[in-house]
Scaffold this active site. Structure first.
Site, PDB file in Angstrom:
ATOM      1  N   CYS A 130      -9.291  -3.887  -2.789  1.00 29.07           N
ATOM      2  CA  CYS A 130      -8.040  -3.346  -3.322  1.00 29.07           C
ATOM      3  C   CYS A 130      -7.048  -3.007  -2.221  1.00 29.07           C
ATOM      4  O   CYS A 130      -7.415  -2.441  -1.183  1.00 29.07           O
ATOM      5  CB  CYS A 130      -8.324  -2.108  -4.170  1.00 29.07           C
ATOM      6  SG  CYS A 130      -6.840  -1.423  -4.951  1.00 29.07           S
ATOM      7  N   HIS A 153       0.824  -1.209   0.000  1.00 29.82           N
ATOM      8  CA  HIS A 153       0.000   0.000   0.000  1.00 29.82           C
ATOM      9  C   HIS A 153       0.862   1.264   0.000  1.00 29.82           C
ATOM     10  O   HIS A 153       0.649   2.167  -0.821  1.00 29.82           O
ATOM     11  CB  HIS A 153      -0.915  -0.008   1.232  1.00 29.82           C
ATOM     12  CG  HIS A 153      -1.798   1.186   1.360  1.00 29.82           C
ATOM     13  ND1 HIS A 153      -3.099   1.198   0.923  1.00 29.82           N
ATOM     14  CD2 HIS A 153      -1.563   2.422   1.885  1.00 29.82           C
ATOM     15  CE1 HIS A 153      -3.635   2.387   1.168  1.00 29.82           C
ATOM     16  NE2 HIS A 153      -2.718   3.147   1.755  1.00 29.82           N
ATOM     17  N   GLU A 154       1.837   1.335   0.910  1.00 31.31           N
ATOM     18  CA  GLU A 154       2.657   2.550   1.014  1.00 31.31           C
ATOM     19  C   GLU A 154       3.546   2.737  -0.222  1.00 31.31           C
ATOM     20  O   GLU A 154       3.704   3.861  -0.709  1.00 31.31           O
ATOM     21  CB  GLU A 154       3.510   2.501   2.286  1.00 31.31           C
ATOM     22  CG  GLU A 154       2.715   2.470   3.581  1.00 31.31           C
ATOM     23  CD  GLU A 154       1.724   3.622   3.740  1.00 31.31           C
ATOM     24  OE1 GLU A 154       1.920   4.684   3.100  1.00 31.31           O
ATOM     25  OE2 GLU A 154       0.743   3.454   4.486  1.00 31.31           O
ATOM     26  N   HIS A 203       1.603   4.229  -3.026  1.00 29.39           N
ATOM     27  CA  HIS A 203       1.449   5.688  -2.991  1.00 29.39           C
ATOM     28  C   HIS A 203       2.633   6.377  -3.682  1.00 29.39           C
ATOM     29  O   HIS A 203       2.444   7.353  -4.413  1.00 29.39           O
ATOM     30  CB  HIS A 203       1.352   6.172  -1.545  1.00 29.39           C
ATOM     31  CG  HIS A 203      -0.002   6.004  -0.951  1.00 29.39           C
ATOM     32  ND1 HIS A 203      -1.156   6.358  -1.606  1.00 29.39           N
ATOM     33  CD2 HIS A 203      -0.383   5.503   0.262  1.00 29.39           C
ATOM     34  CE1 HIS A 203      -2.207   6.105  -0.825  1.00 29.39           C
ATOM     35  NE2 HIS A 203      -1.759   5.581   0.311  1.00 29.39           N
TER      36      HIS A 203
END
Length: 248
Positions: free
Chosen positions: A213, A196-197, A200
């Protein structure tokens, strides 16, 4: 007593009440840590990714993480580099620490939580030193956001400007919720937050609204458990667009 003195007395009394309230709920205002380095040049992909560790982690954890990252971000990284374990200097470690109750006042004891900027500064320096495109730190310390000191006990956070990310494992462990340890569940949560990170940094700061997701924002551990470690079709298309942009 004059009217002025009555007002002064009332103000002082209210200030004392406020101080007691602040102490009771555990709010503290730590010393701010400002990032010193300028923003790096624009990210070029593929790139080198570095993973840094702070805390008590299994030595085999890096290999497991590397496998999943290469699966999800196939060809995005020339190399995923194990940067090993790091430590803070004696001067830096205590800076910015807040003392807060665990969460929802489930415990009477306070926990020391650390600002994300304390990690970011170290990560920025290491990213430059190692000539990395991006870098992520895993820590077992509780963290709060340097952008908003009221955002406490984060799962993770990313500084897009400096291409650095942090994931805290504290709330990913069943023991945080006074439940029996589950290593498989812990790793599933951890890999989701790492993906996730990094997502980004590669895509943008936006979150996905698709429940399954990996880029969906998760406020609770239950929401992390509900989603998968993969991108939905929409986010996958965005990822594919990045590939086309950099022609790889």
């Amino acid at each position: 007593m004059s009217k002025f003195h009555k007002i002064e007395h009332k103000i002082r009394k209210n200030i004392r009440k406020l101080k007691k309230f602040v102490t009771r709920i555990g709010i503290s205002y730590p010393e701010a840590i400002e990032l010193l380095n300028d923003a790096p040049e624009k990210l070029v992909l593929p790139c080198h990714l570095g993973i840094f560790f702070y805390g008590d982690f299994n030595s085999k954890l890096f290999e497991q993480i590397e496998f999943f990252l290469n699966d999800i971000y196939d060809s995005f990284f020339f190399e995923i580099r194990n940067l090993g374990w790091f430590s803070f200097s004696k001067e830096l470690y205590p800076r910015g620490i807040k003392k807060e109750f665990k969460e929802l006042r489930k415990s009477n004891s306070k926990i020391s939580i650390h600002p994300t900027n304390k990690f970011y500064q170290l990560l920025i320096d290491k990213r430059i030193e190692e000539n990395l495109g991006m870098i992520i730190a895993l820590t077992d310390l509780p963290i709060y956001s340097s952008n908003d000191i009221n955002i406490l006990f984060l799962f993770g956070e990313t500084n897009l400007k400096h291409r650095t990310s942090i994931v805290s494992t504290l709330k990913l462990k069943e023991s945080f919720y006074s439940r029996k340890h589950n290593q498989d569940l812990f790793f599933q949560r951890l890999i989701k937050e790492i993906i996730h990170e990094i997502g980004h940094i590669i895509l943008d700061s936006n979150h996905c609204s698709e429940n399954s997701c990996v880029m969906r924002y998760s406020e609770t551990i239950e929401e992390i458990d509900e989603k998968t470690y993969k991108f939905c079709s929409t986010c996958q298309r965005k990822l594919d667009d990045v590939r086309k942009l950099f022609n790889f």
